[in-house]
Design an enzyme around this catalytic site. Structure first.
Site, short mmCIF file in Angstrom:
data_model
loop_
_atom_site.label_atom_id
_atom_site.label_comp_id
_atom_site.label_asym_id
_atom_site.label_seq_id
_atom_site.Cartn_x
_atom_site.Cartn_y
_atom_site.Cartn_z
NE ARG A 122 33.81 18.91 11.67
CZ ARG A 122 33.90 18.93 10.35
NH1 ARG A 122 33.27 19.86 9.66
NH2 ARG A 122 34.58 18.01 9.72
CG HIS B 239 39.66 16.48 9.86
ND1 HIS B 239 38.72 15.60 10.37
CD2 HIS B 239 39.07 17.05 8.75
CE1 HIS B 239 37.63 15.66 9.62
NE2 HIS B 239 37.82 16.52 8.63
CD GLN C 205 39.64 14.57 4.80
OE1 GLN C 205 38.50 14.95 5.01
NE2 GLN C 205 39.98 13.96 3.66
CG ASP D 71 42.36 22.27 4.60
OD1 ASP D 71 41.24 22.48 4.06
OD2 ASP D 71 42.50 22.21 5.84
CB CYS E 29 40.22 17.65 3.55
SG CYS E 29 40.38 19.41 3.89
NE ARG F 89 36.20 11.89 6.52
CZ ARG F 89 35.77 13.07 7.01
NH1 ARG F 89 35.87 14.17 6.29
NH2 ARG F 89 35.31 13.17 8.25
N1 CP Z 1 36.49 17.19 4.90
C1 CP Z 1 35.54 17.42 5.81
O1 CP Z 1 35.68 17.11 6.99
O2 CP Z 1 34.41 17.98 5.30
P1 CP Z 1 33.22 18.61 6.17
O3 CP Z 1 33.80 19.78 6.92
O4 CP Z 1 32.17 19.00 5.18
O5 CP Z 1 32.73 17.56 7.13
N1 NVA Z 2 41.06 23.02 7.97
C1 NVA Z 2 39.64 23.03 7.70
C2 NVA Z 2 39.19 21.65 7.37
C3 NVA Z 2 37.74 21.51 6.99
C4 NVA Z 2 37.34 20.10 6.73
C5 NVA Z 2 38.90 23.60 8.89
O1 NVA Z 2 39.23 23.28 10.04
O2 NVA Z 2 37.97 24.40 8.69
#
Ligand code: CP
Ligand code: NVA
Length: 294
Positions: free
Chosen positions: A98, A125, A128, A215, A253, A281
């Site tokens: 990430r 993502h 997701q 989101d 999400c 997930r």
């Molecule tokens: N939806 C998602 O990716 O959640 P986290 O950021 O908690 O991993």
């Molecule tokens: N768009 C959000 C998604 C978190 C799962 C972010 O990038 O923070």
């Protein structure tokens, strides 16, 4: 093979992952040794609940091991990315990361001989979106004729959702404020599927939608823009007034910012499937890991 974006995956390949995840969810015991002796490195530049826990549990439940690495406590903070990755890939069978920049994932994939999975970047993502597809298939019985509306920021989650929906034949209409539209790169990648509509009008997007998805308005890394974004996005809140008398499925999400992009009333309504979506997930990432380890 890597999994950095859905952009280059054929609809057939996406379908295979979803179908495998359905079998895994139904028969988890059958897969209890499927990743025996395998290690997944999980490297995080940002915080996470779902991604970290679902990947780690996925490996445990398949007889393998998930190794959590907080970027800040590793020497990724000191060494060149390519050098650190060339060491990490010698210890593990698969890497999930990430990161802030999608470009960093591309560097990792270039220098790693083991598959690299995008666990969220500023651009995409994709894990997701796989869980979203599994959830849609379960709840709607398939993808044909389904209409989904995404209301909010044309962000990473929105980008992967556009690619996932367009490729699987789901009509997707995206309502964002002007200046926050999804990236032209994503829009042009799905042009040939003719499933995407862009608008600045949230009412127009949610009209006749089977599913309404939102989101956060402030993604991780955008904290400095928070004040401005909260103002710009205010008319894009998913609330009862926006939905009118319709009761579409509600997707998010998570983490949700209650009272901002979505109200308590909508998030907690009987039509909200956000926790099934979060659970999925786990199942879909097991399928992804097994496909990549093949
Ligand atoms: N939806 C998602 O990716 O959640 P986290 O950021 O908690 O991993
Ligand atoms: N768009 C959000 C998604 C978190 C799962 C972010 O990038 O923070």
């Amino acid at each position: 093979m890597d999994f950095l974006t859905l952009k280059y995956l054929k609809p057939k390949n996406i379908e295979e992952i979803i179908d495998l995840s359905i079998d895994i969810k139904k028969n988890p015991e059958k897969y209890s040794q499927a990743a025996k002796g395998k290690t997944l490195a999980m490297l995080f530049q940002k915080t996470s609940t779902r991604t970290r826990c679902s990947f780690e549990t996925a490996m445990t439940q398949m007889g393998g091991h998930g190794q959590y690495l907080d970027w800040r406590t590793t020497n990724f903070t000191l060494g060149a990315l390519r050098d650190e990755i060339r060491c990490l890939e010698r210890y593990v069978d698969i890497i999930m990361a990430r990161v802030y920049k999608q470009k960093d994932l591309e560097v990792m994939a270039l220098f790693s001989r083991v598959p690299v999975i995008n666990g969220l970047s500023d651009m995409y993502h994709p894990c997701q979106a796989l869980a979203d597809l599994l959830t849609i298939k379960e709840k709607m019985g398939g993808f044909d004729g389904v209409k989904l509306a995404f209301v909010g920021d044309g962000n990473n989650v929105c980008h992967s959702l556009i690619l996932a929906c367009a490729k699987m034949g789901i009509k997707i209409s995206v309502a964002t404020p002007a200046g926050y539209e999804p990236s032209p790169e994503v829009v042009s990648a799905v042009k040939k599927y003719n499933k995407l509509t862009l608008t600045h009008n949230p009412k127009e997007a949610v009209n006749a939608a089977d599913i309404v998805y939102t989101d956060t308005w402030v993604s991780m890394g955008q904290e400095a823009e928070k004040e401005k974004r909260l103002k710009v996005f205010r008319p894009y809140q998913v609330n009862r007034d926006l939905l009118g008398s319709s009761n579409p499925l509600i997707m998010h999400c998570l983490p949700a910012h209650r009272g901002y992009e979505i109200t308590d009333e909508v998030l907690d309504s009987p039509y909200s499937v956000v926790f099934d979506q979060a659970e999925n997930r786990l199942h879909v990432q097991k399928a992804l890991i097994l496909k990549l380890l093949q």
